[in-house]
Write a protein that holds these residues in place. Structure first.
Motif, PDB file in Angstrom:
ATOM      1  N   LYS A   2       0.589  -0.764   0.208  1.00 20.24           N
ATOM      2  CA  LYS A   2      -0.273   0.494   0.166  1.00 20.24           C
ATOM      3  C   LYS A   2       0.943   1.238  -0.215  1.00 20.24           C
ATOM      4  O   LYS A   2       0.103   2.143  -0.630  1.00 20.24           O
ATOM      5  CB  LYS A   2      -1.320  -0.040   0.946  1.00 20.24           C
ATOM      6  N   LYS A   3       1.655   1.281   0.493  1.00 17.38           N
ATOM      7  CA  LYS A   3       2.818   2.450   1.398  1.00 17.38           C
ATOM      8  C   LYS A   3       3.348   2.742  -0.572  1.00 17.38           C
ATOM      9  O   LYS A   3       3.251   3.730  -0.675  1.00 17.38           O
ATOM     10  CB  LYS A   3       3.631   1.867   2.250  1.00 17.38           C
ATOM     11  N   SER A   9       1.404   6.984  -6.506  1.00 17.58           N
ATOM     12  CA  SER A   9       0.289   7.894  -6.846  1.00 17.58           C
ATOM     13  C   SER A   9       0.657   8.880  -6.674  1.00 17.58           C
ATOM     14  O   SER A   9       0.225  10.464  -7.410  1.00 17.58           O
ATOM     15  CB  SER A   9      -1.099   7.444  -6.031  1.00 17.58           C
ATOM     16  N   ILE A  10       1.672   9.874  -5.505  1.00 15.67           N
ATOM     17  CA  ILE A  10       2.115  10.989  -5.446  1.00 15.67           C
ATOM     18  C   ILE A  10       2.536  11.284  -6.715  1.00 15.67           C
ATOM     19  O   ILE A  10       2.430  12.324  -6.667  1.00 15.67           O
ATOM     20  CB  ILE A  10       2.226  10.917  -3.744  1.00 15.67           C
ATOM     21  N   ALA A  16       2.469  15.499 -13.373  1.00 15.11           N
ATOM     22  CA  ALA A  16       1.787  15.383 -14.005  1.00 15.11           C
ATOM     23  C   ALA A  16       0.697  16.914 -14.130  1.00 15.11           C
ATOM     24  O   ALA A  16       0.816  17.251 -15.453  1.00 15.11           O
ATOM     25  CB  ALA A  16       0.374  14.425 -14.014  1.00 15.11           C
ATOM     26  N   PHE A  17       1.228  17.762 -13.349  1.00 16.62           N
ATOM     27  CA  PHE A  17       0.432  18.916 -13.242  1.00 16.62           C
ATOM     28  C   PHE A  17       1.863  19.893 -13.146  1.00 16.62           C
ATOM     29  O   PHE A  17       1.490  20.920 -13.721  1.00 16.62           O
ATOM     30  CB  PHE A  17      -0.055  19.186 -12.417  1.00 16.62           C
ATOM     31  N   GLN A  18       2.982  19.121 -13.842  1.00 15.06           N
ATOM     32  CA  GLN A  18       3.880  20.688 -13.443  1.00 15.06           C
ATOM     33  C   GLN A  18       4.530  21.347 -14.985  1.00 15.06           C
ATOM     34  O   GLN A  18       3.758  20.359 -16.177  1.00 15.06           O
ATOM     35  CB  GLN A  18       5.847  19.594 -13.633  1.00 15.06           C
ATOM     36  N   THR A  19       4.619  22.759 -14.664  1.00 12.77           N
ATOM     37  CA  THR A  19       4.723  23.045 -16.459  1.00 12.77           C
ATOM     38  C   THR A  19       5.340  22.852 -17.421  1.00 12.77           C
ATOM     39  O   THR A  19       6.461  22.858 -16.356  1.00 12.77           O
ATOM     40  CB  THR A  19       3.981  24.662 -15.823  1.00 12.77           C
ATOM     41  N   MET A  20       5.340  22.989 -18.294  1.00 15.52           N
ATOM     42  CA  MET A  20       6.767  22.383 -19.711  1.00 15.52           C
ATOM     43  C   MET A  20       7.483  23.552 -19.826  1.00 15.52           C
ATOM     44  O   MET A  20       8.498  23.205 -20.243  1.00 15.52           O
ATOM     45  CB  MET A  20       6.037  22.563 -20.944  1.00 15.52           C
ATOM     46  N   GLY A  21       7.076  25.046 -18.748  1.00 12.04           N
ATOM     47  CA  GLY A  21       8.096  25.793 -19.060  1.00 12.04           C
ATOM     48  C   GLY A  21       7.325  27.223 -19.373  1.00 12.04           C
ATOM     49  O   GLY A  21       6.320  27.281 -20.189  1.00 12.04           O
TER      50      GLY A  21
END
Length: 71
Positions: A2-3, A9-10, A16-21
């Motif tokens: 589970k860990k 998942s984290i 996934a939500f990092q900007t490309m620049g």
């Protein structure tokens, strides 16, 4: 188990939500040597070719410098 799933998942969520620049604009002519932060920059208005949106990092990697008309 589970860990591992939780950590995975984290990690996926955060990456996934990092900007490309920061995106900038360039004129695609061969003589153009600058990039522009604003699409309505006076230096970019003179462009007789296609205006393309790319990341600032890519623009700098191909030798472009920031337009001197923009502060």
């Amino acid at each position: 188990m589970k860990k591992i799933f939780l950590l995975l998942s984290i990690f996926i969520f955060l990456t996934a939500f990092q900007t490309m620049g920061k995106e900038v604009f360039i004129c695609t002519t061969t003589s153009s040597k600058t990039y522009h932060v604003k699409k309505d920059c006076k230096g970019l208005i003179k462009c007789k070719s296609i205006i393309k949106k790319i990341t600032q990092k890519k623009a700098e990697n191909v030798g472009r410098v920031k337009c001197k008309l923009e502060k």
